[in-house]
Write a protein that holds these residues in place. Structure first.
Motif, PDB file in Angstrom:
ATOM      1  N   ASP A 103       0.830  -1.199   0.000  1.00 24.40           N
ATOM      2  CA  ASP A 103       0.000   0.000   0.000  1.00 24.40           C
ATOM      3  C   ASP A 103       0.869   1.256   0.000  1.00 24.40           C
ATOM      4  N   THR A 104       1.955   1.230   0.776  1.00 21.15           N
ATOM      5  CA  THR A 104       2.870   2.365   0.800  1.00 21.15           C
ATOM      6  C   THR A 104       3.459   2.594  -0.582  1.00 21.15           C
ATOM      7  N   LEU A 105       3.900   1.521  -1.228  1.00 17.88           N
ATOM      8  CA  LEU A 105       4.493   1.642  -2.550  1.00 17.88           C
ATOM      9  C   LEU A 105       3.484   2.139  -3.575  1.00 17.88           C
TER      10      LEU A 105
ATOM     11  N   LEU B 184       2.876   5.986  -3.033  1.00 21.31           N
ATOM     12  CA  LEU B 184       3.966   6.821  -3.535  1.00 21.31           C
ATOM     13  C   LEU B 184       4.031   6.775  -5.052  1.00 21.31           C
ATOM     14  N   ASP B 185       3.777   5.611  -5.629  1.00 21.82           N
ATOM     15  CA  ASP B 185       3.814   5.475  -7.079  1.00 21.82           C
ATOM     16  C   ASP B 185       2.672   6.254  -7.730  1.00 21.82           C
ATOM     17  N   ALA B 186       1.563   6.431  -6.990  1.00 23.89           N
ATOM     18  CA  ALA B 186       0.428   7.192  -7.519  1.00 23.89           C
ATOM     19  C   ALA B 186       0.679   8.690  -7.477  1.00 23.89           C
ATOM     20  N   GLY B 187       1.751   9.104  -6.803  1.00 26.55           N
ATOM     21  CA  GLY B 187       2.086  10.524  -6.782  1.00 26.55           C
ATOM     22  C   GLY B 187       2.121  11.162  -5.416  1.00 26.55           C
ATOM     23  N   ALA B 188       1.932  10.374  -4.350  1.00 24.25           N
ATOM     24  CA  ALA B 188       1.971  10.943  -3.005  1.00 24.25           C
ATOM     25  C   ALA B 188       3.386  11.366  -2.640  1.00 24.25           C
ATOM     26  N   ASP B 189       3.501  12.457  -1.887  1.00 26.65           N
ATOM     27  CA  ASP B 189       4.788  12.908  -1.386  1.00 26.65           C
ATOM     28  C   ASP B 189       5.150  12.228  -0.073  1.00 26.65           C
ATOM     29  N   ASP B 190       4.137  11.844   0.691  1.00 25.96           N
ATOM     30  CA  ASP B 190       4.378  11.173   1.966  1.00 25.96           C
ATOM     31  C   ASP B 190       3.195  10.264   2.261  1.00 25.96           C
ATOM     32  N   TYR B 191       3.396   9.345   3.217  1.00 28.05           N
ATOM     33  CA  TYR B 191       2.412   8.297   3.491  1.00 28.05           C
ATOM     34  C   TYR B 191       2.438   7.991   4.983  1.00 28.05           C
ATOM     35  N   MET B 192       1.294   8.113   5.652  1.00 28.55           N
ATOM     36  CA  MET B 192       1.210   7.847   7.085  1.00 28.55           C
ATOM     37  C   MET B 192       0.058   6.895   7.365  1.00 28.55           C
ATOM     38  N   THR B 193       0.244   6.034   8.359  1.00 22.53           N
ATOM     39  CA  THR B 193      -0.806   5.097   8.744  1.00 22.53           C
ATOM     40  C   THR B 193      -1.580   5.635   9.943  1.00 22.53           C
ATOM     41  N   LYS B 194      -2.851   5.265  10.012  1.00 24.40           N
ATOM     42  CA  LYS B 194      -3.711   5.628  11.138  1.00 24.40           C
ATOM     43  C   LYS B 194      -3.611   4.545  12.219  1.00 24.40           C
ATOM     44  N   PRO B 195      -3.701   4.917  13.488  1.00 24.74           N
ATOM     45  CA  PRO B 195      -3.818   6.298  13.972  1.00 24.74           C
ATOM     46  C   PRO B 195      -2.497   7.039  13.861  1.00 24.74           C
ATOM     47  N   PHE B 196      -2.563   8.287  13.445  1.00 25.00           N
ATOM     48  CA  PHE B 196      -1.350   9.089  13.295  1.00 25.00           C
ATOM     49  C   PHE B 196      -1.233  10.069  14.464  1.00 25.00           C
ATOM     50  N   ARG B 197      -0.022  10.520  14.695  1.00 28.29           N
ATOM     51  CA  ARG B 197       0.217  11.514  15.741  1.00 28.29           C
ATOM     52  C   ARG B 197       0.122  12.908  15.121  1.00 28.29           C
TER      53      ARG B 197
ATOM     54  N   VAL C  90      13.495   7.917  11.530  1.00 23.44           N
ATOM     55  CA  VAL C  90      13.349   7.299  10.212  1.00 23.44           C
ATOM     56  C   VAL C  90      12.846   5.877  10.409  1.00 23.44           C
ATOM     57  N   ILE C  91      11.769   5.534   9.743  1.00 21.92           N
ATOM     58  CA  ILE C  91      11.186   4.206   9.871  1.00 21.92           C
ATOM     59  C   ILE C  91      11.261   3.491   8.519  1.00 21.92           C
ATOM     60  N   GLU C  92      10.830   2.241   8.495  1.00 16.76           N
ATOM     61  CA  GLU C  92      10.922   1.449   7.272  1.00 16.76           C
ATOM     62  C   GLU C  92      10.138   2.085   6.122  1.00 16.76           C
ATOM     63  N   ALA C  93       8.993   2.701   6.441  1.00 18.68           N
ATOM     64  CA  ALA C  93       8.205   3.353   5.394  1.00 18.68           C
ATOM     65  C   ALA C  93       8.980   4.482   4.729  1.00 18.68           C
ATOM     66  N   ASP C  94       9.791   5.212   5.507  1.00 22.36           N
ATOM     67  CA  ASP C  94      10.613   6.280   4.933  1.00 22.36           C
ATOM     68  C   ASP C  94      11.647   5.714   3.967  1.00 22.36           C
ATOM     69  N   ARG C  95      12.268   4.600   4.377  1.00 20.37           N
ATOM     70  CA  ARG C  95      13.278   3.977   3.506  1.00 20.37           C
ATOM     71  C   ARG C  95      12.629   3.414   2.248  1.00 20.37           C
ATOM     72  N   ARG C  96      11.446   2.833   2.394  1.00 16.04           N
ATOM     73  CA  ARG C  96      10.733   2.312   1.227  1.00 16.04           C
ATOM     74  C   ARG C  96      10.357   3.447   0.274  1.00 16.04           C
ATOM     75  N   ALA C  97      10.014   4.589   0.853  1.00 18.17           N
ATOM     76  CA  ALA C  97       9.664   5.744   0.025  1.00 18.17           C
ATOM     77  C   ALA C  97      10.854   6.157  -0.839  1.00 18.17           C
ATOM     78  N   VAL C  98      12.041   6.176  -0.242  1.00 19.04           N
ATOM     79  CA  VAL C  98      13.241   6.512  -1.005  1.00 19.04           C
ATOM     80  C   VAL C  98      13.437   5.502  -2.128  1.00 19.04           C
ATOM     81  N   GLU C  99      13.237   4.210  -1.843  1.00 17.04           N
ATOM     82  CA  GLU C  99      13.391   3.174  -2.865  1.00 17.04           C
ATOM     83  C   GLU C  99      12.437   3.397  -4.037  1.00 17.04           C
ATOM     84  N   VAL C 100      11.182   3.754  -3.721  1.00 16.10           N
ATOM     85  CA  VAL C 100      10.196   3.965  -4.784  1.00 16.10           C
ATOM     86  C   VAL C 100      10.584   5.159  -5.645  1.00 16.10           C
TER      87      VAL C 100
END
Length: 293
Positions: free
Chosen positions: A93-95, A98-111, A246-256
């Motif tokens: 879902d994260t990938l 980001l591939d659809a054009g999102a700049d960032d991606y957060m899961t709920k519940p978010f802070r 930095v969490i895994e989602a951030d690193r995955r975002a860089v990969e995408v």
């Protein structure tokens, strides 16, 4: 709410859950935004067209068209910063987001504090005109002369970009590639960070803000390896680098983003001309090939 230069600070909210929509309104209003709440993708797209928001928050699971399709349609005409919010934390879902054009991606519940920090970090990065998400390009090899006076928004963006890249240090000297008159050059690829222009073998290359920033960082670092964590922090900006880990989602975002950049360059992972993956670490420029500069 307006900036000092008179520009409206608008955020569109696309969220079908009323409670979360109200929370987002409160968080973004406290952050100084004029909020435009919507409850589905089609209404959200219409709101983005009408109000030209700086930031758009976008739910994934909605009635009608989902967040991924909504993001693709918005990205086709608007460079608004897109932050996707979803209860699903699967990597795919994260990938997709980001591939659809999102700049960032957060899961709920978010802070709320983290959401504000991520948005403020994005706002510190240079913005492009509201007509396209692509970086402004030029075909001429020489950079256009700078105007005597720049709009206040561009001055602020330039200062923020300089601060974000200050921690990288000066470019590493090289006989094979480096900087000439403000241009980074490597194997036929040329990038001008101050003009936000990039060319490949003399032709303009269409990149998003994030792709441009990542490519600029690697060109500046030359053959020095940049870790995924390092690149994720670079995209946040210096002021927000330590705001949250930095969490895994951030690193995955860089990969995408790097994968998208490779596709646009037509680069090969097996025999790269520009972007080389250092397994388990990150990325660096490929070796000089003798092609181009």
């Amino acid at each position: 709410m307006v900036f000092d230069n008179g520009e409206r600070r608008v955020a569109v909210i696309i969220e079908d859950d009323a409670d979360i929509r109200n929370l987002l309104e409160a968080v973004l209003t406290q952050a100084g935004f004029e909020t435009i709440p919507t409850s589905n993708g089609l209404d959200g797209i219409a709101a983005v067209r009408e109000h030209y928001p700086i930031v758009t928050t976008l739910d994934v699971s909605m009635p009608g068209i989902d967040g991924f399709e909504t993001a693709r349609r918005i990205r086709a005409f608007s460079p608004t910063y897109l932050v996707m919010l979803t209860a699903r934390d699967d990597e795919i879902d994260t990938l997709q987001g980001l591939d659809a054009g999102a700049d960032d991606y957060m899961t709920k519940p978010f802070r709320p504090r983290e959401l504000r920090a991520r948005i403020e970090a994005m706002l510190r990065r240079p913005r492009q005109p509201m007509t396209t998400d692509a970086v402004v390009l030029a075909v001429d090899a020489a950079p256009a002369p700078a105007p005597e006076t720049a709009p206040s928004e561009l001055v602020t963006a330039g200062e923020a970009n300089a601060e974000a890249s200050a921690s990288l240090g000066p470019p590493i000297p090289s006989e094979e590639s480096g900087t000439v008159d403000g241009w980074y050059s490597h194997n036929g690829l040329r990038l001008n960070p101050s003009e936000r222009i990039v060319q490949l073998d003399g032709a303009p290359l269409d990149l998003t803000r994030t792709e441009f920033d990542l490519l600029g960082a690697l060109l500046e670092s030359q053959r020095k390896v940049r870790s995924k964590n390092d690149l994720a922090l670079l995209l946040r900006g210096e002021a927000y680098a330590s705001a949250y880990p930095v969490i895994e989602a951030d690193r995955r975002a860089v990969e995408v983003h790097m994968g998208n950049l490779r596709r646009k360059l037509g680069d090969s992972t097996a025999t790269p001309r520009w972007l080389e993956t250092v397994r388990g670490v990150g990325y660096r420029l490929a070796a000089h090939t003798g092609v181009g500069n």
